[in-house]
Design a protein around this motif. Structure first.
Motif, PDB file in Angstrom:
ATOM      1  N   PHE A   1     -37.936   0.563 -11.706  1.00 39.41           N
ATOM      2  CA  PHE A   1     -37.202  -0.197 -10.677  1.00 39.41           C
ATOM      3  C   PHE A   1     -37.674  -1.479 -10.601  1.00 39.41           C
ATOM      4  O   PHE A   1     -36.982  -2.397 -10.200  1.00 39.41           O
ATOM      5  CB  PHE A   1     -37.382   0.691  -9.432  1.00 39.41           C
ATOM      6  N   ASP A   2     -39.273  -1.740 -10.608  1.00 40.52           N
ATOM      7  CA  ASP A   2     -39.790  -2.656 -10.514  1.00 40.52           C
ATOM      8  C   ASP A   2     -39.336  -3.769 -11.856  1.00 40.52           C
ATOM      9  O   ASP A   2     -39.187  -4.993 -11.494  1.00 40.52           O
ATOM     10  CB  ASP A   2     -41.358  -2.634 -10.432  1.00 40.52           C
ATOM     11  N   VAL A   3     -39.257  -3.336 -12.920  1.00 36.21           N
ATOM     12  CA  VAL A   3     -38.978  -3.919 -13.986  1.00 36.21           C
ATOM     13  C   VAL A   3     -37.679  -4.654 -13.827  1.00 36.21           C
ATOM     14  O   VAL A   3     -37.332  -5.617 -14.169  1.00 36.21           O
ATOM     15  CB  VAL A   3     -39.076  -3.075 -15.272  1.00 36.21           C
ATOM     16  N   ALA A   4     -36.455  -3.688 -13.464  1.00 42.77           N
ATOM     17  CA  ALA A   4     -35.216  -3.924 -13.377  1.00 42.77           C
ATOM     18  C   ALA A   4     -35.030  -5.147 -12.026  1.00 42.77           C
ATOM     19  O   ALA A   4     -34.455  -5.970 -12.645  1.00 42.77           O
ATOM     20  CB  ALA A   4     -34.460  -2.796 -13.024  1.00 42.77           C
ATOM     21  N   ALA A   5     -35.823  -4.784 -11.234  1.00 44.43           N
ATOM     22  CA  ALA A   5     -35.858  -6.145  -9.929  1.00 44.43           C
ATOM     23  C   ALA A   5     -36.389  -7.378 -10.620  1.00 44.43           C
ATOM     24  O   ALA A   5     -35.790  -8.321 -10.369  1.00 44.43           O
ATOM     25  CB  ALA A   5     -36.940  -5.566  -8.944  1.00 44.43           C
ATOM     26  N   VAL A   6     -37.372  -7.431 -11.562  1.00 38.75           N
ATOM     27  CA  VAL A   6     -37.956  -8.527 -11.908  1.00 38.75           C
ATOM     28  C   VAL A   6     -36.950  -9.280 -12.998  1.00 38.75           C
ATOM     29  O   VAL A   6     -36.582 -10.391 -12.926  1.00 38.75           O
ATOM     30  CB  VAL A   6     -39.342  -8.282 -12.770  1.00 38.75           C
ATOM     31  N   LEU A   7     -36.075  -8.493 -13.820  1.00 35.31           N
ATOM     32  CA  LEU A   7     -35.362  -8.862 -14.918  1.00 35.31           C
ATOM     33  C   LEU A   7     -33.899  -9.535 -13.948  1.00 35.31           C
ATOM     34  O   LEU A   7     -33.674 -10.411 -14.520  1.00 35.31           O
ATOM     35  CB  LEU A   7     -34.746  -7.808 -15.825  1.00 35.31           C
ATOM     36  N   LYS A   8     -33.481  -8.581 -13.108  1.00 31.86           N
ATOM     37  CA  LYS A   8     -32.503  -9.163 -12.466  1.00 31.86           C
ATOM     38  C   LYS A   8     -32.479 -10.332 -11.426  1.00 31.86           C
ATOM     39  O   LYS A   8     -31.491 -10.970 -10.926  1.00 31.86           O
ATOM     40  CB  LYS A   8     -31.759  -8.026 -11.654  1.00 31.86           C
ATOM     41  N   ASN A   9     -33.718 -10.600 -10.936  1.00 34.23           N
ATOM     42  CA  ASN A   9     -33.818 -11.855 -10.199  1.00 34.23           C
ATOM     43  C   ASN A   9     -34.365 -12.910 -10.807  1.00 34.23           C
ATOM     44  O   ASN A   9     -34.659 -13.925 -10.292  1.00 34.23           O
ATOM     45  CB  ASN A   9     -35.244 -11.413  -9.054  1.00 34.23           C
TER      46      ASN A   9
END
Length: 161
Positions: free
Chosen positions: A8-16
């Motif tokens: 979830f943290d990785v996805a948040a970093v990539l999508k932001n």
């Protein structure tokens, strides 16, 4: 489970990050939290054990799209309207960027390269930025949505029902 950072943290970093926000993401997890994944803007969320046919179908769909078509720029001076639109879109898995005025709109549109822009009639009528936006490289085919009714409460209630 990942050692330093969860998926979830990785996805948040990539999508932001404007440079990576267009990369399609499929989460494969033992954790059943699809709402959280789609809220972060992931394109698909599958739980383990993985159904190979479903995974391949999702990969094919994303490859056929060429890129994730889930970036939306919302432009509106009314904070309640923006919050409602952002909440509804994020709940449906869209990555949403907000802008409150013409300058902010231009900067964020150029930086994030959204697929869609949603704005109210007042902004469309008063802003020269909208006209010049389609002349910018990479934004020639942007999809523009005009919100005529300033109340989007009905949209939120329809989506939750």
């Amino acid at each position: 489970m990942m050692p330093d950072m969860n998926g979830f943290d990785v996805a948040a970093v990539l999508k932001n990050d404007p440079q990576t926000m267009g990369i399609p993401i499929i989460i494969l997890s033992i954790v059943e939290d699809q709402a959280r994944g789609f809220g972060l803007g992931v394109d698909a969320y599958l739980t383990k054990p993985i159904n190979a046919e479903l995974l391949l179908r999702n990969v094919k769909m994303l490859v056929a799209q060429g890129a994730s078509r889930r970036k939306v720029l919302v432009v509106n001076q009314d904070e309640l309207t923006v919050k409602t639109l952002v909440d509804v879109l994020q709940a449906k898995g869209f990555t949403v960027v907000q802008a409150a005025n013409e300058q902010d709109f231009l900067e964020k549109a150029l930086a994030t390269q959204p697929d869609t822009v949603i704005a109210n009639t007042q902004f469309w009528e008063q802003s020269a930025a909208v006209q010049s936006l389609r002349l910018e490289k990479g934004l020639e085919h942007i999809f523009l949505i005009l919100v005529v009714d300033p109340s989007v409460q009905d949209l939120a209630s329809e989506q939750s029902g």
